[in-house]
Design a protein around this motif. Sequence first.
Motif, PDB file in Angstrom:
ATOM      1  N   ILE A   1       0.836  -1.200   0.000  1.00 36.21           N
ATOM      2  CA  ILE A   1       0.000   0.000   0.000  1.00 36.21           C
ATOM      3  C   ILE A   1       0.872   1.251   0.000  1.00 36.21           C
ATOM      4  O   ILE A   1       0.613   2.205  -0.739  1.00 36.21           O
ATOM      5  N   ALA A   2       1.912   1.257   0.824  1.00 41.98           N
ATOM      6  CA  ALA A   2       2.814   2.408   0.862  1.00 41.98           C
ATOM      7  C   ALA A   2       3.459   2.627  -0.498  1.00 41.98           C
ATOM      8  O   ALA A   2       3.571   3.770  -0.968  1.00 41.98           O
ATOM      9  N   ALA A   3       3.857   1.551  -1.148  1.00 47.62           N
ATOM     10  CA  ALA A   3       4.474   1.663  -2.473  1.00 47.62           C
ATOM     11  C   ALA A   3       3.507   2.255  -3.484  1.00 47.62           C
ATOM     12  O   ALA A   3       3.924   2.939  -4.427  1.00 47.62           O
ATOM     13  N   ALA A   4       2.218   2.029  -3.286  1.00 52.63           N
ATOM     14  CA  ALA A   4       1.212   2.581  -4.191  1.00 52.63           C
ATOM     15  C   ALA A   4       0.844   4.023  -3.833  1.00 52.63           C
ATOM     16  O   ALA A   4       0.523   4.814  -4.717  1.00 52.63           O
ATOM     17  N   GLN A   5       0.887   4.375  -2.551  1.00 53.64           N
ATOM     18  CA  GLN A   5       0.429   5.690  -2.095  1.00 53.64           C
ATOM     19  C   GLN A   5       1.526   6.757  -2.077  1.00 53.64           C
ATOM     20  O   GLN A   5       1.270   7.916  -2.406  1.00 53.64           O
ATOM     21  N   LEU A   6       2.711   6.385  -1.667  1.00 54.82           N
ATOM     22  CA  LEU A   6       3.762   7.387  -1.450  1.00 54.82           C
ATOM     23  C   LEU A   6       4.192   8.121  -2.717  1.00 54.82           C
ATOM     24  O   LEU A   6       4.475   9.324  -2.643  1.00 54.82           O
ATOM     25  N   PRO A   7       4.236   7.475  -3.882  1.00 55.61           N
ATOM     26  CA  PRO A   7       4.604   8.251  -5.075  1.00 55.61           C
ATOM     27  C   PRO A   7       3.667   9.441  -5.323  1.00 55.61           C
ATOM     28  O   PRO A   7       4.123  10.524  -5.699  1.00 55.61           O
ATOM     29  N   ALA A   8       2.372   9.269  -5.077  1.00 56.20           N
ATOM     30  CA  ALA A   8       1.440  10.381  -5.265  1.00 56.20           C
ATOM     31  C   ALA A   8       1.669  11.476  -4.225  1.00 56.20           C
ATOM     32  O   ALA A   8       1.560  12.664  -4.532  1.00 56.20           O
ATOM     33  N   LEU A   9       1.997  11.086  -3.007  1.00 63.10           N
ATOM     34  CA  LEU A   9       2.257  12.081  -1.964  1.00 63.10           C
ATOM     35  C   LEU A   9       3.461  12.950  -2.313  1.00 63.10           C
ATOM     36  O   LEU A   9       3.479  14.141  -2.013  1.00 63.10           O
TER      37      LEU A   9
END
Length: 136
Positions: A106-114
């Motif tokens: 989930i972090a790998a999917a969310q952090l790029p957008a952040l």
Amino acid sequence: MPTDLELLGQALKRAQYRNHRTMDAALQDVGVSLVQWDALRAIDQAPGASAHALAVATFQSDQAFGTLATRLVARGLVARTPGHGRRLEHTLTPAGADALAAGRRIAAAQLPALFAPLDEPQRAALFEALTALNSA
């Protein structure tokens, strides 16, 4: 003109709050909160660590971490075993390792957008600046 340090502190806090809100909401799909996932990461990085060491690693008081660990044990994500003296040692259970791995996906999917508003040199500069600030 010198940087307004109060505004700098507020900007840092806003960025942290944005990260926490985003990750906490995304981690609901795994059934853990950001605080719980952070505890799982800390235990994974230091298996057998004491509650005090894990509290320090997760920016919590000893009492708060003890309460959190009790909940993680009750959910079958963490095991506590007797250590030296009154110390309890913490390790991930297989279910805890699975929750940690799911959280990392989930972090790998969310952090790029952040971090999308920053290009790679800006990300590196931010990381370097925060590392310097935190090691002082």
